[in-house]
Design a protein around this motif. Structure first.
Motif, PDB file in Angstrom:
ATOM      1  N   TRP A  34       0.837  -1.204   0.000  1.00  0.00           N
ATOM      2  CA  TRP A  34       0.000   0.000   0.000  1.00  0.00           C
ATOM      3  C   TRP A  34       0.870   1.252   0.000  1.00  0.00           C
ATOM      4  CZ3 TRP A  34      -4.660   0.132  -1.601  1.00  0.00           C
ATOM      5  CH2 TRP A  34      -5.525  -0.951  -1.406  1.00  0.00           C
ATOM      6  N   ALA A  35       2.005   1.203   0.694  1.00  0.00           N
ATOM      7  CA  ALA A  35       2.915   2.350   0.706  1.00  0.00           C
ATOM      8  C   ALA A  35       3.463   2.606  -0.694  1.00  0.00           C
ATOM      9  CB  ALA A  35       4.055   2.101   1.688  1.00  0.00           C
ATOM     10  N   PHE A  36       3.813   1.519  -1.395  1.00  0.00           N
ATOM     11  CA  PHE A  36       4.329   1.654  -2.764  1.00  0.00           C
ATOM     12  C   PHE A  36       3.269   2.262  -3.674  1.00  0.00           C
ATOM     13  CE2 PHE A  36       4.703  -0.157  -7.049  1.00  0.00           C
ATOM     14  CZ  PHE A  36       5.967   0.300  -7.392  1.00  0.00           C
ATOM     15  N   VAL A  37       2.044   1.775  -3.565  1.00  0.00           N
ATOM     16  CA  VAL A  37       0.954   2.306  -4.392  1.00  0.00           C
ATOM     17  C   VAL A  37       0.726   3.786  -4.089  1.00  0.00           C
ATOM     18  CG1 VAL A  37      -1.526   2.167  -4.848  1.00  0.00           C
ATOM     19  CG2 VAL A  37      -0.167   0.069  -4.683  1.00  0.00           C
ATOM     20  N   ALA A  38       0.763   4.146  -2.808  1.00  0.00           N
ATOM     21  CA  ALA A  38       0.525   5.537  -2.421  1.00  0.00           C
ATOM     22  C   ALA A  38       1.606   6.458  -2.964  1.00  0.00           C
ATOM     23  CB  ALA A  38       0.458   5.645  -0.894  1.00  0.00           C
ATOM     24  N   VAL A  39       2.869   6.049  -2.825  1.00  0.00           N
ATOM     25  CA  VAL A  39       3.974   6.877  -3.326  1.00  0.00           C
ATOM     26  C   VAL A  39       3.910   6.986  -4.847  1.00  0.00           C
ATOM     27  CG1 VAL A  39       6.483   7.031  -3.554  1.00  0.00           C
ATOM     28  CG2 VAL A  39       5.480   6.376  -1.371  1.00  0.00           C
ATOM     29  N   GLY A  40       3.698   5.850  -5.510  1.00  0.00           N
ATOM     30  CA  GLY A  40       3.637   5.859  -6.965  1.00  0.00           C
ATOM     31  C   GLY A  40       2.490   6.702  -7.486  1.00  0.00           C
ATOM     32  N   THR A  41       1.320   6.591  -6.860  1.00  0.00           N
ATOM     33  CA  THR A  41       0.155   7.364  -7.284  1.00  0.00           C
ATOM     34  C   THR A  41       0.387   8.853  -7.089  1.00  0.00           C
ATOM     35  OG1 THR A  41      -1.319   5.525  -6.726  1.00  0.00           O
ATOM     36  CG2 THR A  41      -2.318   7.711  -6.933  1.00  0.00           C
ATOM     37  N   THR A 258       9.368   0.374  -2.661  1.00  0.00           N
ATOM     38  CA  THR A 258       8.940   1.690  -2.175  1.00  0.00           C
ATOM     39  C   THR A 258      10.131   2.616  -2.011  1.00  0.00           C
ATOM     40  OG1 THR A 258       7.078   0.676  -1.001  1.00  0.00           O
ATOM     41  CG2 THR A 258       7.711   2.895  -0.341  1.00  0.00           C
ATOM     42  N   PHE A 259      11.193   2.089  -1.378  1.00  0.00           N
ATOM     43  CA  PHE A 259      12.393   2.902  -1.210  1.00  0.00           C
ATOM     44  C   PHE A 259      13.059   3.192  -2.557  1.00  0.00           C
ATOM     45  CE2 PHE A 259      12.193   1.143   3.161  1.00  0.00           C
ATOM     46  CZ  PHE A 259      12.188   2.339   3.855  1.00  0.00           C
ATOM     47  N   ALA A 260      13.015   2.221  -3.477  1.00  0.00           N
ATOM     48  CA  ALA A 260      13.599   2.424  -4.802  1.00  0.00           C
ATOM     49  C   ALA A 260      12.853   3.522  -5.556  1.00  0.00           C
ATOM     50  CB  ALA A 260      13.561   1.121  -5.595  1.00  0.00           C
ATOM     51  N   LEU A 261      11.531   3.574  -5.387  1.00  0.00           N
ATOM     52  CA  LEU A 261      10.729   4.605  -6.049  1.00  0.00           C
ATOM     53  C   LEU A 261      11.081   5.985  -5.506  1.00  0.00           C
ATOM     54  CD1 LEU A 261       8.522   4.714  -8.199  1.00  0.00           C
ATOM     55  CD2 LEU A 261       6.820   4.581  -6.374  1.00  0.00           C
ATOM     56  N   VAL A 262      11.227   6.075  -4.184  1.00  0.00           N
ATOM     57  CA  VAL A 262      11.612   7.352  -3.570  1.00  0.00           C
ATOM     58  C   VAL A 262      13.009   7.762  -4.029  1.00  0.00           C
ATOM     59  CG1 VAL A 262      12.123   8.505  -1.383  1.00  0.00           C
ATOM     60  CG2 VAL A 262      10.119   7.013  -1.563  1.00  0.00           C
ATOM     61  N   CYS A 263      13.936   6.804  -4.050  1.00  0.00           N
ATOM     62  CA  CYS A 263      15.299   7.093  -4.501  1.00  0.00           C
ATOM     63  C   CYS A 263      15.316   7.551  -5.954  1.00  0.00           C
ATOM     64  CB  CYS A 263      16.182   5.858  -4.335  1.00  0.00           C
ATOM     65  SG  CYS A 263      16.591   5.445  -2.630  1.00  0.00           S
ATOM     66  N   THR A 264      14.530   6.900  -6.790  1.00  0.00           N
ATOM     67  CA  THR A 264      14.479   7.263  -8.206  1.00  0.00           C
ATOM     68  C   THR A 264      13.977   8.688  -8.383  1.00  0.00           C
ATOM     69  OG1 THR A 264      14.077   4.965  -8.843  1.00  0.00           O
ATOM     70  CG2 THR A 264      13.484   6.665 -10.439  1.00  0.00           C
ATOM     71  N   ALA A 265      12.895   9.032  -7.690  1.00  0.00           N
ATOM     72  CA  ALA A 265      12.355  10.392  -7.789  1.00  0.00           C
ATOM     73  C   ALA A 265      13.368  11.410  -7.279  1.00  0.00           C
ATOM     74  CB  ALA A 265      11.054  10.488  -6.996  1.00  0.00           C
ATOM     75  N   ALA A 266      14.019  11.102  -6.150  1.00  0.00           N
ATOM     76  CA  ALA A 266      15.001  12.028  -5.581  1.00  0.00           C
ATOM     77  C   ALA A 266      16.190  12.212  -6.520  1.00  0.00           C
ATOM     78  CB  ALA A 266      15.469  11.510  -4.223  1.00  0.00           C
ATOM     79  N   GLU A 267      16.647  11.128  -7.129  1.00  0.00           N
ATOM     80  CA  GLU A 267      17.786  11.212  -8.057  1.00  0.00           C
ATOM     81  C   GLU A 267      17.449  12.076  -9.262  1.00  0.00           C
ATOM     82  OE1 GLU A 267      19.330   6.758  -6.780  1.00  0.00           O
ATOM     83  OE2 GLU A 267      18.255   7.077  -8.667  1.00  0.00           O
TER      84      GLU A 267
END
Length: 286
Positions: A34-41, A258-267
């Protein structure tokens, strides 16, 4: 003999599944999913609806820090967010990956036949050669032939196909407990030809398709480059997290994803910001 090996392989997968189930509670995976879906959305909605210029501008800014954005392609009146070569690489990657999943290769963990592997390597090498030829011209040196966006796109598509095949293979071999080691990622020359048809379709749509295809093609190419960066981050985080050879169900990857998605956006944000700062500094000096 084949039936015996199949039974043994199935038993190994079931044993691996039990070990992972004991080590990781299901409710933990569900929470991270759910955290991954929330961040991605949140990120997707921000890209699509943030009131900053138009969507074409926002797509260009997503990749501003990871693409030189020269040698552009235009579809209709709009400029593609990536340069010709990178459009080929990452649209080719995304298209090939979708085709492989459609062919049922999500768990494939065996190399393609030698002929196909060589064709993939030669295709990737062609992009390297064309890139060096273009670079020599850009720096004012000798070039063997006149660089063209058509060649940049074609060789980029071939490289993107190779990246998709070998990246899917790497992820399955390294992470999946139930990887199908008997199944080739690309099973035959005919299947490789089918992947080339996907590349050809992308090429034709970019150069000859209607202007209305700008956004689907632009989003496909941006999704490709974001997907490659995300997959690299996911691979590193999953390996560090001790998931090597332990992934039976994809939901087990929800936490590192989830962490990879956050890292990708931050990068992407940091690299774009760094480029804007550098370009601004150079302008001020001049």
């Amino acid at each position: 003999m084949d039936n015996t090996e199949e039974i043994l392989e199935r038993a190994r997968r079931e044993m691996a599944a039990r070990r992972v189930a004991r080590a990781t509670p299901a409710h933990s995976d569900q929470a991270w999913l759910w955290a991954f879906v929330a961040v991605g959305t949140t990120l997707l909605l921000g890209l699509l609806f943030l009131p900053i210029h138009g969507l074409d501008y926002r797509l260009q800014m997503v990749v501003h820090g990871v693409c030189a954005q020269a040698h552009y392609l235009n579809i209709g009146l709009l400029r593609m967010p990536l340069c010709a070569r990178n459009t080929g690489i990452y649209a080719g990657f995304a298209g090939t990956l979708l085709a492989l999943l459609a062919l049922g290769r999500a768990r494939a963990a065996a190399l393609p036949p030698i002929a196909v592997s060589l064709a993939l390597i030669v295709g990737a090498g062609a992009m390297v050669v064309d890139g060096l030829n273009s670079l020599l011209l850009d720096v004012g040196g000798y070039n063997a032939y006149r660089p063209m966006n058509e060649l940049r796109l074609v060789t980029g598509l071939l490289m993107g196909t190779a990246i998709a095949v070998f990246m899917l293979l790497m992820l399955n071999v390294a992470l999946r407990a139930g990887a199908r080691k008997e199944q080739r990622v690309v099973g035959s020359v005919a299947e490789y030809a089918a992947l080339l048809l996907v590349d050809a379709a992308v090429y034709l749509l970019i150069f000859f398709g209607p202007a209305q295809l700008y956004y689907p093609l632009a989003i496909l190419s941006v999704a490709g480059i974001v997907g490659v960066l995300f997959a690299c981050n996911l691979f590193v985080l999953a390996m560090v997290g001790g998931l090597e050879g332990r992934v039976v169900k994809l939901r087990q990857l929800a936490r590192p994803a989830t962490f990879a998605l956050v890292c990708t956006a931050a990068e992407l944000v940091l690299l774009a910001g760094l480029r804007i700062w550098v370009e601004g500094s150079v302008t001020m000096v001049m």
